[in-house]
Every structure is written in C-alpha cells, then in structure tokens.
Design a protein around this motif. Structure first.
Motif, PDB file in Angstrom:
ATOM      1  N   THR A 173       0.717  -1.496   0.128  1.00 52.61           N
ATOM      2  CA  THR A 173      -0.004   0.063  -0.270  1.00 52.61           C
ATOM      3  C   THR A 173       0.905   1.431  -0.190  1.00 52.61           C
ATOM      4  O   THR A 173       0.538   2.223  -0.725  1.00 52.61           O
ATOM      5  N   GLN A 174       1.861   1.291   0.753  1.00 53.70           N
ATOM      6  CA  GLN A 174       2.668   2.554   0.976  1.00 53.70           C
ATOM      7  C   GLN A 174       3.485   2.920  -0.263  1.00 53.70           C
ATOM      8  O   GLN A 174       3.328   4.346  -0.398  1.00 53.70           O
ATOM      9  N   ASP A 175       3.865   1.990  -1.101  1.00 58.40           N
ATOM     10  CA  ASP A 175       4.608   2.681  -2.394  1.00 58.40           C
ATOM     11  C   ASP A 175       4.342   1.740  -3.571  1.00 58.40           C
ATOM     12  O   ASP A 175       4.950   1.823  -4.518  1.00 58.40           O
TER      13      ASP A 175
END
Length: 377
Positions: A173-175
C-alpha cells in the motif's frame, strides 16, 4: 484480540492479554512469542493468520502460516508436509531479496508445522483488479519491470516458483511495490531434475503445458507471468482466453484497451506453448522492454523539433516556405565577401508573412541576421 490456532476450537476468539484459550485451553502464543490476531485466508496446504511479534518492543505485525492440508490420504499428506517444509527452506534462501517476504521462524508446536514470515501491508493483484478494474499497458509494463528482476533473482538461485498468479503477487500500500509470495510450490532445480518428470503442480489456467506434465523449467514461470498479464488486461479468466480448437491464445479479442504491437509481441512470446519458442530467461524480456524506451542519448526535444520543422519546411516549395524566404533575404544582404549591401528600400513582405506569428525559429533567424549586421558594420 487473540485468536486460538486449534483447528477444532469452537470459539477461537480470546481477549488480547490471554495466554491460554478460554474455550479449549490451548496455548495462544507460539514459541512464547507470536500471537495470532485474526485469520487472513486459507489455501491448499493451510491457513494464514495476521499476528504480532511480542518479543519485540514495537510488536510488529507478521504472518503465521499453519500447516493444515485439505487433502486426505497418507501419501498425499506426506507430500503436502514436504511442500510446506520446502516453502520454509525457500523463504530462508530467497527472503533476502527486498521483494520477497523474509522468513522469521519455522517450527513444530502441538504436533503442527508453522512458519512465520514478514507481513506485507497491501492487496494481492486479484483483489486490486476487483477494486480498480483492468490494467492498461503502462501498468503491465510497470508490473513486468518490477517483477522480472525478482524472478531473475529466484531463477539465479536455481528455484522455480511454479505458482505465479495474481493472488501470489502483493502490491504494498505505502509505495505500490510488488512482492512475490507463496513459495509452497517452489522447486529447487538441479542439472538432472530439469530432464526428469516430477509432480504436476500449479494453478489451473496459469500453468504451462510442460509444467502440467511435471516437467517445469524456468520458462514455465515466465509463461505463468504472461498469463497473469493478459488476465489483468482483460479481467477474463485465463481458460476463456485460450481457444483449444486452434490451440491459440485469443486474449486480444477481450482487451478493454488497445496495447501496442511491441507489448503484444512480448506477451505472445511469453505465452508460446513450446518452450523453444518462448523466452528462456527473465533477462531476455527485460532487454526487450528496455529496447523500446528512448535513451538519454537521443536527440533533445527542442533540437528534434527544430530538425523536424526544418525538414518539413524544406519539403515545401520555395514560394511557400517562410524560412527559405528569410534565408534568401540574408543572402541578398550579405555578399560572398561578407560585406553588407546598401539597402535600397524596405522590402515589402507578403501578407502571409506579415500576419504570421513569430515562431522560435523566426526569432533565431532574426537574431542571426542581427549578429551578421553588427559584425559587418
């Protein structure tokens, strides 16, 4: 919440701080360290649970995989147990790659096998496509450029994954980084094993013809990745993208958006039924993908635009070419010796030139004329 890992417990949910299940009495911490929080899913070999590592102050999240095969029969169970242990071995070898979850522990407790691995916060591509719809060409190229180096790493360690599909690719999700997971079907390769028939394993629709008869090679993973790509492009199950009558893939008939011929050729070669007609290594695909991207050594955009514009203007007749007229004007003002002629009278420009807005080329020509005049005063 704490979750009891006893498969037969009728009420596995427990308070956060409990050390033993309030219903069945089973110990809730694995190795006095890992606490299961909730189920994540179930596959052919077992269940997975979200957990915390309570041996560390930050209590980071991790994943517990519990060996719990659905198949029955002594030989089948033995094979399943072997594959589960093999997954732990592969993760221990390959988890050093930043896009493969790291193995944290492998052990037996209460007569059951467990492995604990790094948790990747995100969705697998099966869930991504359900939420966001089909992929376009840019996304597929991004996927290939992201995952092919991972496969290259896996194959260099003489391992065939054998179960590449959307559900085994997680997008963090983050990157939005992609991770290759589930090495339960992975196979270590030796010089002789490539020429021997082994167990047929893999997911229906994604498995290559040679893998279906127990003779997987490195190219089998490339085939499965190709099938993954056409599924993501079309949102149509792979079995419906193949015409058994003609023996050909018909994925282009189901495209939601067109793809370039270049990408089409790459995918077609990845999907070739015969291994000799298919890409043999991930590096070959990477090379073909990169060969279609302009390099930094290409002509700069401004220069390319001027060259292209000049070429177009040169193709026009002289009386319709404003640049050609400007050059003639310079030539008339400066002789072969470079001396400026005395102007007779202001030139009357054509109406088309008087109303024509000045382009960058016009401005550069005017500057050139000015420099010539200053140098010949």
């Amino acid at each position: 919440m704490s979750y009891c890992l006893n498969p037969n417990c009728p009420n596995p949910q427990n308070p956060e701080t409990s050390k033993f299940c309030l219903t069945c009495g089973q110990k809730l911490l694995l190795k006095d360290r890992y606490r299961a929080k909730k189920p994540l899913g179930q596959g052919g070999f077992g269940k997975t649970f979200l957990a915390t590592d309570e041996d560390k102050p930050s209590k980071p999240l991790c994943v517990i995989k519990q060996f719990l095969p659905q198949a029955q029969g002594t030989s089948t169970l033995e094979k399943a147990a072997e594959l589960f242990e093999r997954e732990a071995i592969r993760l221990d070898e390959l988890g050093k790659h930043p896009q493969i979850p790291d193995l944290l522990a492998y052990f037996i407790q209460d007569n059951q096998q467990y492995l604990v691995q790094e948790f990747i916060a995100g969705d697998d591509l099966g869930k991504v496509i359900n939420k966001e719809g089909n992929f376009n060409e840019t996304q597929i190229r991004g996927l290939l450029n992201n995952l092919l180096p991972v496969l290259q790493f896996v194959h260099q360690h003489q391992v065939i994954h054998r179960d590449i599909k959307p559900e085994n690719i997680i997008r963090r999700t983050q990157d939005r980084q992609l991770f290759l997971v589930d090495f339960g079907a992975a196979k270590a390769v030796t010089t002789t094993s490539l020429h021997k028939t082994g167990t047929s394993i893999g997911s229906a629709g994604y498995v290559s013809p040679e893998q279906a008869i127990g003779r997987a090679t490195f190219a089998s993973d490339l085939y499965s990745l190709g099938v993954t790509c056409i599924y993501l492009l079309t949102e149509v199950p792979p079995m419906n993208l193949f015409d058994p009558g003609d023996g050909n893939w018909i994925w282009r008939d189901f495209l939601r958006e067109p793809v370039s011929d270049n990408l089409g050729k790459i995918l077609t070669k990845m999907l070739a039924g015969g291994t000799n007609r298919r890409y043999q290594t991930a590096g070959e695909i990477i090379k073909d993908l990169q060969s279609q991207i302009p390099t930094n050594n290409s002509v700069p955009k401004t220069a390319a635009k001027i060259v292209a514009t000049s070429a177009q203007n040169q193709a026009k007749p002289a009386n319709q070419n404003p640049i050609y007229s400007e050059l003639l004007e310079i030539k008339s003002e400066f002789g072969q010796t470079g001396k400026q002629k005395q102007p007779n009278s202001p030139k009357q420009k054509s109406s088309s030139n008087s109303t024509r807005p000045k382009s960058q080329i016009d401005l550069e020509l005017e500057q050139l004329k000015s420099e010539f005049r200053e140098g010949n005063k």
